[in-house]
Every structure is written in C-alpha cells, then in structure tokens.
Design a protein around this motif. Structure first.
Motif, mmCIF file in Angstrom:
data_model
loop_
_atom_site.group_PDB
_atom_site.id
_atom_site.type_symbol
_atom_site.label_atom_id
_atom_site.label_comp_id
_atom_site.label_asym_id
_atom_site.label_seq_id
_atom_site.Cartn_x
_atom_site.Cartn_y
_atom_site.Cartn_z
ATOM 1 N N LYS A 54 30.781 -32.075 -82.546
ATOM 2 C CA LYS A 54 30.567 -30.621 -82.667
ATOM 3 C C LYS A 54 30.456 -29.971 -81.287
ATOM 4 C CE LYS A 54 27.988 -28.949 -85.982
ATOM 5 N NZ LYS A 54 26.825 -28.721 -86.872
ATOM 6 N N THR A 86 31.856 -40.809 -89.211
ATOM 7 C CA THR A 86 30.617 -40.169 -88.774
ATOM 8 C C THR A 86 30.589 -38.706 -89.187
ATOM 9 O OG1 THR A 86 31.594 -39.712 -86.621
ATOM 10 C CG2 THR A 86 30.269 -41.692 -86.809
ATOM 11 N N ARG A 87 29.415 -38.249 -89.517
ATOM 12 C CA ARG A 87 29.231 -36.852 -89.894
ATOM 13 C C ARG A 87 28.916 -36.023 -88.660
ATOM 14 N NH1 ARG A 87 30.582 -38.642 -94.298
ATOM 15 N NH2 ARG A 87 29.663 -38.140 -96.279
ATOM 16 N N HIS A 88 29.367 -34.800 -88.656
ATOM 17 C CA HIS A 88 29.076 -33.846 -87.576
ATOM 18 C C HIS A 88 29.501 -34.386 -86.212
ATOM 19 C CE1 HIS A 88 26.964 -31.833 -90.734
ATOM 20 N NE2 HIS A 88 26.150 -32.850 -90.878
ATOM 21 N N GLN A 104 32.484 -42.574 -82.229
ATOM 22 C CA GLN A 104 32.622 -41.791 -83.443
ATOM 23 C C GLN A 104 34.045 -41.395 -83.772
ATOM 24 O OE1 GLN A 104 30.052 -38.570 -82.523
ATOM 25 N NE2 GLN A 104 31.492 -37.558 -81.174
ATOM 26 N N ASN A 161 34.684 -42.202 -99.432
ATOM 27 C CA ASN A 161 33.657 -42.104 -100.459
ATOM 28 C C ASN A 161 34.366 -42.098 -101.807
ATOM 29 O OD1 ASN A 161 31.147 -41.456 -98.785
ATOM 30 N ND2 ASN A 161 32.606 -39.945 -98.061
ATOM 31 N N ASN A 212 25.242 -42.264 -94.377
ATOM 32 C CA ASN A 212 25.536 -41.449 -93.198
ATOM 33 C C ASN A 212 24.812 -41.984 -91.974
ATOM 34 O OD1 ASN A 212 27.093 -39.745 -94.738
ATOM 35 N ND2 ASN A 212 25.545 -38.173 -94.924
ATOM 36 N N THR A 248 40.425 -39.553 -87.998
ATOM 37 C CA THR A 248 41.033 -38.658 -88.988
ATOM 38 C C THR A 248 42.421 -39.148 -89.378
ATOM 39 O OG1 THR A 248 39.751 -36.825 -88.087
ATOM 40 C CG2 THR A 248 41.650 -36.258 -89.452
ATOM 41 N N THR A 261 26.224 -45.525 -91.033
ATOM 42 C CA THR A 261 27.599 -45.413 -90.526
ATOM 43 C C THR A 261 27.615 -44.898 -89.092
ATOM 44 O OG1 THR A 261 28.477 -45.083 -92.737
ATOM 45 C CG2 THR A 261 29.841 -44.339 -90.922
ATOM 46 N N ASN A 262 26.788 -43.923 -88.792
ATOM 47 C CA ASN A 262 26.730 -43.402 -87.422
ATOM 48 C C ASN A 262 26.328 -44.506 -86.446
ATOM 49 O OD1 ASN A 262 27.501 -40.884 -88.271
ATOM 50 N ND2 ASN A 262 25.466 -40.008 -88.221
ATOM 51 N N ASN A 313 24.362 -41.858 -100.348
ATOM 52 C CA ASN A 313 25.053 -41.073 -99.339
ATOM 53 C C ASN A 313 24.247 -40.843 -98.062
ATOM 54 O OD1 ASN A 313 27.249 -39.528 -98.365
ATOM 55 N ND2 ASN A 313 26.210 -37.663 -98.978
ATOM 56 N N GLU A 337 37.757 -39.351 -94.758
ATOM 57 C CA GLU A 337 37.360 -38.564 -93.597
ATOM 58 C C GLU A 337 36.988 -39.509 -92.465
ATOM 59 O OE1 GLU A 337 33.862 -36.444 -94.851
ATOM 60 O OE2 GLU A 337 33.029 -38.238 -95.749
#
Length: 135
Positions: A65, A60-62, A41, A48, A28, A78, A31-32, A24, A57
């Motif tokens: 923001k 990309t994470r975060h 992004q 997953n 991450n 999304t 993937t970014n 994981n 989802e």
C-alpha cells in the motif's frame, strides 16, 4: 495451536509445517509471515475456496500500500494467481505458458523489481518483459 504461538513456530521452525488449514483471519496472519520468510509479499499467489466460489489473489493482504502508484511493486504474485485461476478452470496449458514466461524473467535476472536482489526495474518494465516471453 493458538495463532500467536503458530507465528512464533513459523518464524523459528517453519520446516515443521506442511499444510495448514485455518479460518480466514488466522490464514491472513500466517500467510503474511510465510511470505516474508520465503522471499517477500510480491512473490506468492493465494487462493480461497468455498463450495460455491474460488478467489485468486496475491497471498498477502494489503501488500505494498505504501508504494501504490509508484510503478515499483512486484506483480509476480498477481500473475501467478491468474495462472492458478486458469488451472482451476482447467486451462492448464495457458497457465503453464504464463508461469514459464514469469519464471524465465525471474531467472534471467535482467528486469527485476526493487524488492528482489539486484532489482531496479519498474513494475511496467517487468510486466513488459513477462509479456515478451509469452511470444
């Protein structure tokens, strides 16, 4: 391959990679980088899987923001993640309708979020355009 070398290789020769499987945290990071290289992004969905669960989802994470609550984020990732979930649930026809609506909005190029070339539309306007294409 060590993750920092993988990042360097992704940025310099991404064509050498096809399918990558990793834990994981490394996923991450990679993937970014992949999303950044391929367009941003807000464009790419992610998934997953485990033997007992599946999560869908944006890839990309975060992401975004810093623009939260400003109505300018790109919801494509999304929306596409939702379509991936529908395919996972064997609701392929529903997934295709959503994907086609989204792709039509992107191809029309009239209502694009600021992260896309020429985009000035708000997230809410982009979403309404996708919904309008569902009909």
């Amino acid at each position: 391959m060590i993750v920092d070398n993988t990042c360097m290789q992704m940025a310099s020769k991404p064509q050498q990679f096809d399918v990558m499987v990793m834990p994981n945290l490394y996923g991450n990071i990679i993937t970014n980088i992949a999303c950044g290289l391929a367009g941003g992004q807000g464009l790419f969905p992610g998934a997953n899987f485990s033997p007992t669960a599946a999560i869908f989802e944006q890839a990309t994470r975060h992401a975004a923001k810093s623009i939260g609550g400003m109505d300018v984020a790109n919801p494509s990732a999304t929306i596409l993640a939702g379509a991936m979930m529908l395919r996972y649930l064997k609701l392929n026809e529903h997934a295709s309708v959503i994907e086609t609506a989204l792709l039509n909005v992107l191809q029309d190029g009239k209502v694009l979020t600021p992260d896309l070339p020429g985009g000035k539309a708000k997230l809410s306007d982009f979403t309404k355009a996708v919904i309008a294409k569902l009909d």
